[in-house]
Design an enzyme around this catalytic site. Sequence first.
Site, short mmCIF file in Angstrom:
data_model
loop_
_atom_site.label_atom_id
_atom_site.label_comp_id
_atom_site.label_asym_id
_atom_site.label_seq_id
_atom_site.Cartn_x
_atom_site.Cartn_y
_atom_site.Cartn_z
N HIS A 178 34.99 47.17 44.96
CA HIS A 178 35.42 45.78 45.19
C HIS A 178 36.94 45.64 45.15
O HIS A 178 37.49 44.73 45.77
CB HIS A 178 34.76 44.85 44.16
CG HIS A 178 35.41 44.83 42.82
ND1 HIS A 178 34.99 45.64 41.78
CD2 HIS A 178 36.45 44.11 42.33
CE1 HIS A 178 35.74 45.40 40.73
NE2 HIS A 178 36.64 44.48 41.02
N ASP A 251 42.95 40.42 32.80
CA ASP A 251 41.65 40.23 33.45
C ASP A 251 40.54 40.20 32.41
O ASP A 251 39.69 39.31 32.41
CB ASP A 251 41.43 41.36 34.47
CG ASP A 251 40.06 41.29 35.14
OD1 ASP A 251 39.50 40.18 35.24
OD2 ASP A 251 39.54 42.34 35.55
#
Length: 524
Positions: A178, A251
């Site tokens: 991804h 993140d």
Amino acid sequence: MAGDELSSSTAVTSNGTVAANSNRVWANGNRAVATSNRAVANSNRAVAGSGTVAAGDKTLFKVFNDSVHGTITLPPLCVAIIDTPQFQRLRCLKQTYSSYLVFPAASHNRFEHSLGVAYLGGEMVDKLREQQPELRIDNRDALCVRVAGLCHDLGHGPFSHFWQEYMKQKRPERKWKHEKASQEMLQHLLKENDIRLENYGLDENDLVFINELIKRPLETNDGLWPCKGRGQEKSFLYEIISNERNNVDVDKWDYFLRDSHGLGVRVTFSYRRLMEFSRVLCVKGDKSKQICFRDKEVENIIEMFHNRYMLHKKAYQHRTSIIIDQMLLDAFMKVDHSIKFKGDDGEEYSLSKVVDNMSAYSKLCDDVLQQLQRLERDTSDPGIAEAQDIVLNIQRRELYPRIAQTRPDASTNKEVALKNYMTELLAAGRDARYRAAEDSFIIFRTKLNYGNKEQNPIRKIWFYSKTCPDVAFQINESDVSAMLPKRYEEVWYTCISRSYDTDVNDVIATAFDAACFHHGLKKK
């Protein structure tokens, strides 16, 4: 722009430059802030860095109300990216899809997570810039970090990380990730919406840097610095959004906090303290500069990784979640060529081929499940009816039966050995139950750890002390506590069945018991 948890509330304008968020300036100097109702689109203002503008121009910022971080202010380039169809697609991608089907309140999307990472990335880079001006972090660096945080999840497919497993099984040669798809989607987004980086003070080299922040290039065998966007003197910037060295990054801070908020699984670490006590230092034996932390924050860091473990154990790898993921995988494997998306080249792409065209891929989101259910049942393609029945079973909570599970004492991989032994036993069976059992059983290997496989995660983290703030050192586990875990990873093997026939599942259970006994494993 409105959302359930995160909505744009105010547009903020500055005469000359920049908006303040939580009493922090976006660029150099103190600037007056005034409100405005004008929306930010893709304009041709000459904006430099995170706020400086050409004489006579105005810079527009936008304020978002976030359920986790409160007020978030983002600069014009981020707003221009947000207000595109490709980024708005993230509203239709659940952050934890299968967990949402177990924990009803976990309905948050990758949209708000991406805004949260952009915000935290900006906070982190501003803190380092404020505390260590000798690092020479400029406006362009700060803006690139924010944009990378905003765009790091652009390439995700439907149903959280399910899509990566789907691609792995359907097209293993593609080696789809991804992160790479996020880089490709960003390029597509900028082109399709005519967003010109030069209008925001950036150039093509900055785009290279943003892509490297999303996915850092692999180290080279010759020991040379592998990145092209920034030199090795700014290596620490590559640790803010995605830290592949020790897994301490913004993140994770955002999704730990955001997921726990929706899942109801409490987290107890303080990212604010880690941010406050972060410092960039040269580390012995490494030419690169690294982000280090105060020695007194070692327990906070261990707690952060323990929170990671608990989120995986209680939610991400919940036994019901992994069964739902497997059922979705089985369903979509049967209709790969029945669902198609049109690309910008006029071609139609099947599910597993849609990643080859970003225009087609930008149309793929969680509503593909409804597309599957709307397909006309075709006698020439029984896979459609079979897939729809699987989805119906998920909705009726008639999930694949869980047979049993085991946890070995060591982290050695016995997945293949268990499968092979059970297959041999069932193949030797004399009646149809054994043949059905051979086709129905599935074994999952689930790893739960603190983020550094079997090792204590603090072994990869460097610290500094109050008395010697410019000297990086590592902390021994024995100096932290005598009560730390002896192991930092556990492996579970779970056996489930695609069959709802109790006789078939009894055969599978017997074979699993025999396989566990043969390999010295105890059934849990």
